[in-house]
Scaffold this motif. Structure first.
Motif, PDB file in Angstrom:
ATOM      1  N   GLY A 152     -21.181  15.458  36.681  1.00 15.78           N
ATOM      2  CA  GLY A 152     -21.532  16.803  36.268  1.00 15.78           C
ATOM      3  C   GLY A 152     -21.092  17.841  37.288  1.00 15.78           C
ATOM      4  N   PRO A 153     -21.165  19.133  36.935  1.00 12.52           N
ATOM      5  CA  PRO A 153     -20.676  20.206  37.825  1.00 12.52           C
ATOM      6  C   PRO A 153     -21.396  20.261  39.164  1.00 12.52           C
ATOM      7  CG  PRO A 153     -21.959  21.093  35.993  1.00 12.52           C
ATOM      8  CD  PRO A 153     -21.703  19.665  35.679  1.00 12.52           C
ATOM      9  N   TRP A 154     -22.634  19.765  39.228  1.00 14.58           N
ATOM     10  CA  TRP A 154     -23.378  19.808  40.494  1.00 14.58           C
ATOM     11  C   TRP A 154     -23.061  18.617  41.386  1.00 14.58           C
ATOM     12  CZ3 TRP A 154     -25.465  24.164  41.969  1.00 14.58           C
ATOM     13  CH2 TRP A 154     -25.819  25.100  40.990  1.00 14.58           C
ATOM     14  N   LYS A 155     -22.371  17.602  40.818  1.00 15.42           N
ATOM     15  CA  LYS A 155     -22.014  16.434  41.616  1.00 15.42           C
ATOM     16  C   LYS A 155     -20.530  16.411  41.984  1.00 15.42           C
ATOM     17  CE  LYS A 155     -25.687  13.457  39.801  1.00 15.42           C
ATOM     18  NZ  LYS A 155     -26.004  12.166  39.158  1.00 15.42           N
ATOM     19  N   ARG A 156     -19.757  17.312  41.359  1.00 13.22           N
ATOM     20  CA  ARG A 156     -18.337  17.384  41.681  1.00 13.22           C
ATOM     21  C   ARG A 156     -18.109  18.257  42.907  1.00 13.22           C
ATOM     22  NH1 ARG A 156     -17.678  17.830  35.870  1.00 13.22           N
ATOM     23  NH2 ARG A 156     -17.504  20.104  36.047  1.00 13.22           N
ATOM     24  N   GLY A 157     -16.985  18.034  43.583  1.00 14.85           N
ATOM     25  CA  GLY A 157     -16.569  18.897  44.682  1.00 14.85           C
ATOM     26  C   GLY A 157     -17.441  18.806  45.921  1.00 14.85           C
ATOM     27  N   ARG A 158     -17.943  17.617  46.224  1.00 10.77           N
ATOM     28  CA  ARG A 158     -18.813  17.475  47.398  1.00 10.77           C
ATOM     29  C   ARG A 158     -18.052  17.772  48.691  1.00 10.77           C
ATOM     30  NH1 ARG A 158     -22.337  12.000  45.975  1.00 10.77           N
ATOM     31  NH2 ARG A 158     -23.503  12.901  44.209  1.00 10.77           N
ATOM     32  N   VAL A 159     -16.793  17.392  48.745  1.00  9.79           N
ATOM     33  CA  VAL A 159     -15.983  17.668  49.938  1.00  9.79           C
ATOM     34  C   VAL A 159     -15.788  19.185  50.092  1.00  9.79           C
ATOM     35  CG1 VAL A 159     -13.717  17.382  51.012  1.00  9.79           C
ATOM     36  CG2 VAL A 159     -14.817  15.449  49.871  1.00  9.79           C
ATOM     37  N   ALA A 202     -17.252  24.213  52.812  1.00  8.85           N
ATOM     38  CA  ALA A 202     -17.772  25.578  52.777  1.00  8.85           C
ATOM     39  C   ALA A 202     -18.952  25.746  53.730  1.00  8.85           C
ATOM     40  CB  ALA A 202     -18.186  25.937  51.350  1.00  8.85           C
ATOM     41  N   LEU A 203     -19.843  24.770  53.738  1.00  4.82           N
ATOM     42  CA  LEU A 203     -20.996  24.838  54.644  1.00  4.82           C
ATOM     43  C   LEU A 203     -20.554  24.783  56.105  1.00  4.82           C
ATOM     44  CD1 LEU A 203     -23.496  22.515  52.746  1.00  4.82           C
ATOM     45  CD2 LEU A 203     -23.553  25.009  52.889  1.00  4.82           C
ATOM     46  N   TRP A 257     -10.094  35.853  60.872  1.00  2.00           N
ATOM     47  CA  TRP A 257      -9.149  35.192  59.981  1.00  2.00           C
ATOM     48  C   TRP A 257      -9.729  33.951  59.317  1.00  2.00           C
ATOM     49  CZ3 TRP A 257      -4.938  37.813  58.687  1.00  2.00           C
ATOM     50  CH2 TRP A 257      -4.522  38.829  59.542  1.00  2.00           C
ATOM     51  N   PHE A 258     -10.868  33.477  59.782  1.00  2.00           N
ATOM     52  CA  PHE A 258     -11.495  32.339  59.126  1.00  2.00           C
ATOM     53  C   PHE A 258     -11.938  32.704  57.709  1.00  2.00           C
ATOM     54  CE2 PHE A 258     -11.447  30.738  63.364  1.00  2.00           C
ATOM     55  CZ  PHE A 258     -11.503  29.366  63.255  1.00  2.00           C
ATOM     56  N   GLY A 259     -12.065  33.991  57.441  1.00  3.73           N
ATOM     57  CA  GLY A 259     -12.417  34.424  56.101  1.00  3.73           C
ATOM     58  C   GLY A 259     -11.371  34.071  55.060  1.00  3.73           C
ATOM     59  N   LEU A 260     -10.130  33.818  55.511  1.00  5.45           N
ATOM     60  CA  LEU A 260      -9.076  33.456  54.561  1.00  5.45           C
ATOM     61  C   LEU A 260      -9.329  32.097  53.915  1.00  5.45           C
ATOM     62  CD1 LEU A 260      -5.862  34.608  56.463  1.00  5.45           C
ATOM     63  CD2 LEU A 260      -7.042  35.769  54.588  1.00  5.45           C
ATOM     64  N   PHE A 261     -10.143  31.266  54.554  1.00  4.38           N
ATOM     65  CA  PHE A 261     -10.455  29.960  53.958  1.00  4.38           C
ATOM     66  C   PHE A 261     -11.379  30.096  52.749  1.00  4.38           C
ATOM     67  CE2 PHE A 261      -9.421  28.663  58.350  1.00  4.38           C
ATOM     68  CZ  PHE A 261      -8.430  27.734  58.071  1.00  4.38           C
ATOM     69  N   ILE A 262     -12.088  31.222  52.661  1.00  6.22           N
ATOM     70  CA  ILE A 262     -13.046  31.387  51.561  1.00  6.22           C
ATOM     71  C   ILE A 262     -12.360  31.415  50.205  1.00  6.22           C
ATOM     72  CG2 ILE A 262     -14.776  32.938  50.563  1.00  6.22           C
ATOM     73  CD1 ILE A 262     -15.581  33.688  53.419  1.00  6.22           C
ATOM     74  N   PRO A 263     -11.337  32.269  49.976  1.00  6.30           N
ATOM     75  CA  PRO A 263     -10.683  32.233  48.648  1.00  6.30           C
ATOM     76  C   PRO A 263      -9.989  30.907  48.366  1.00  6.30           C
ATOM     77  CG  PRO A 263      -9.512  33.705  50.157  1.00  6.30           C
ATOM     78  CD  PRO A 263     -10.804  33.365  50.804  1.00  6.30           C
ATOM     79  N   VAL A 264      -9.513  30.222  49.415  1.00  3.95           N
ATOM     80  CA  VAL A 264      -8.880  28.918  49.203  1.00  3.95           C
ATOM     81  C   VAL A 264      -9.906  27.918  48.680  1.00  3.95           C
ATOM     82  CG1 VAL A 264      -7.730  26.985  50.338  1.00  3.95           C
ATOM     83  CG2 VAL A 264      -7.125  29.331  50.965  1.00  3.95           C
ATOM     84  N   LEU A 265     -11.070  27.893  49.330  1.00  4.23           N
ATOM     85  CA  LEU A 265     -12.126  26.977  48.876  1.00  4.23           C
ATOM     86  C   LEU A 265     -12.657  27.380  47.498  1.00  4.23           C
ATOM     87  CD1 LEU A 265     -14.100  26.514  52.210  1.00  4.23           C
ATOM     88  CD2 LEU A 265     -12.668  24.821  51.056  1.00  4.23           C
ATOM     89  N   ARG A 285     -11.947  22.564  40.220  1.00  6.98           N
ATOM     90  CA  ARG A 285     -12.740  21.357  40.000  1.00  6.98           C
ATOM     91  C   ARG A 285     -13.978  21.629  39.145  1.00  6.98           C
ATOM     92  NH1 ARG A 285     -12.775  17.086  43.358  1.00  6.98           N
ATOM     93  NH2 ARG A 285     -14.040  16.244  41.652  1.00  6.98           N
ATOM     94  N   ARG A 286     -14.252  22.903  38.890  1.00  4.29           N
ATOM     95  CA  ARG A 286     -15.473  23.306  38.168  1.00  4.29           C
ATOM     96  C   ARG A 286     -16.699  22.728  38.859  1.00  4.29           C
ATOM     97  NH1 ARG A 286     -13.743  22.615  31.760  1.00  4.29           N
ATOM     98  NH2 ARG A 286     -11.942  24.031  31.831  1.00  4.29           N
ATOM     99  N   ALA A 287     -16.703  22.912  40.170  1.00  7.29           N
ATOM    100  CA  ALA A 287     -17.759  22.355  41.006  1.00  7.29           C
ATOM    101  C   ALA A 287     -18.775  23.430  41.339  1.00  7.29           C
ATOM    102  CB  ALA A 287     -17.158  21.773  42.287  1.00  7.29           C
ATOM    103  N   ALA A 288     -19.878  23.436  40.641  1.00  6.03           N
ATOM    104  CA  ALA A 288     -20.912  24.455  40.845  1.00  6.03           C
ATOM    105  C   ALA A 288     -21.499  24.374  42.248  1.00  6.03           C
ATOM    106  CB  ALA A 288     -22.007  24.290  39.794  1.00  6.03           C
ATOM    107  N   SER A 289     -21.644  23.170  42.787  1.00  2.15           N
ATOM    108  CA  SER A 289     -22.225  23.006  44.119  1.00  2.15           C
ATOM    109  C   SER A 289     -21.355  23.666  45.179  1.00  2.15           C
ATOM    110  CB  SER A 289     -22.406  21.517  44.434  1.00  2.15           C
ATOM    111  OG  SER A 289     -21.156  20.830  44.384  1.00  2.15           O
TER     112      SER A 289
END
Length: 327
Positions: free
Chosen positions: A8-15, A20-21, A49-57, A64-68
């Motif tokens: 499900g969307p809450w279990k996808r994209g754990r990496v 992000a955390l 410049w670390f903010g550039l990782f935000i749109p990438v993630l 991935r449609r990863a809600a988490s």
């Protein structure tokens, strides 16, 4: 044949969620990163410049449609906006009593004459120059004499002023030879006095002005980010500012680091950045062709910055900076 169950969307994209955390925690706790090998300084120099990782993630999370992962991205977004969101708007105000400017003119500058003429045309009341060479000093003195009747040069730093100067003295900042040795051209001679303190007689009263060029920083293939000389210089400069008796103080210089770097805690705890308080944008100054960091600083104490800006490029590898201050 058993159907394959898709998470499900809450279990996808754990990496992605974990990344992000970690990004958010890295920005949130940047001051606690060890400075062994200069790691903390390296991170803090390029922290915006670390903010550039935000749109990438975010793009990965949406793909991935990863809600988490989308929810986890709230942490770095909030932290980045808290750190740098205030720099996105224009905080300048009209008016001001005095315009100050600073420029690392570059020891390898191929056109000191053109640089001097550009700086003379800025209209600044007080102009600080660092990385002056013995060969180029005469050019700056000659070209700036008409606009600035008062000036003082000690070693590689100097101050040109439309107002009288007094009580000029060197600030004891020792320059060490870095791990790569002297990287300046062989025919360029540099004196090793890199900081001065003087008093400018303004119409509102005396203003203590410090001009400084802190030690070099090197990114080493082995040994990491070398900041030892810079850090010792910063501590010595911080001690000088702490001992300053004049209530009104301006520090102009190439500090070879950003004010996000906790190596400057002794200075940043006593002075405020004109760009942060009265500028527009990040005010990046180095390298001049593609600025990615603000290492040229105008810091104040006891006066109010009304506006701050980056000036057009000269023949140097740094951009000049200027600020308008008031009492």
């Amino acid at each position: 044949m058993r159907a394959v169950c898709r998470p499900g969307p809450w279990k996808r994209g754990r990496v992605l969620a974990a990344s992000a955390l970690l990004l958010g925690l890295l920005m949130l706790l940047h001051a606690r990163i060890t400075d062994r090998g200069g790691l903390g300084s390296l991170v803090e120099t390029f922290l915006p410049w670390f903010g550039l990782f935000i749109p990438v993630l975010l793009a990965g999370a949406l793909w991935r449609r990863a809600a988490s992962a989308v929810v986890a991205l709230l942490l770095p977004v909030v932290v980045w906006l808290n750190l740098f969101g205030g720099l996105l708007g224009d905080k300048s105000h009209p008016g001001g009593d005095l315009t100050v400017a600073e420029h690392n003119v570059g020891a390898g500058n191929p056109d000191p004459l053109g640089t001097a003429r550009d700086l003379a045309g800025t209209g600044s009341d007080v102009l600080a120059l660092v990385e002056l060479t013995e060969q180029a000093r005469g050019t700056y003195e000659k070209e700036l004499a008409k606009a600035y009747p008062y000036h003082t040069v000690l070693g590689t730093v100097g101050l040109w002023s439309k107002l009288p100067l007094s009580d000029t003295r060197p600030v004891d900042i020792k320059q060490d030879v870095g791990p790569l040795g002297d990287t300046k051209p062989a025919d360029v001679k540099l004196s090793y006095n890199r900081a001065l303190r003087t008093t400018v007689a303004t119409h509102q009263g005396p203003l203590a002005v410090y001009v400084a060029h802190l030690g070099s920083v090197r990114l080493m293939p082995r040994g990491g980010f070398w900041t030892d000389s810079r850090d010792r210089n910063a501590q010595a400069l911080g001690a000088a500012v702490a001992a300053e008796r004049n209530k009104r103080v301006v520090l102009l210089g190439d500090l070879n680091g950003t004010m996000d770097d906790h190596a400057f805690a002794d200075i940043s705890s006593r002075m405020r950045s004109a760009q942060d308080e009265a500028g527009k944008g990040f005010g990046f100054t180095w390298p001049a062709k593609l600025p990615v960091a603000r290492i040229d600083q105008i810091l104040v104490r006891g006066v109010q910055p009304e506006s701050s800006w980056v000036l057009p490029a000269t023949g140097s590898d740094h951009l000049p900076v200027a600020a308008r201050i008031s009492w």
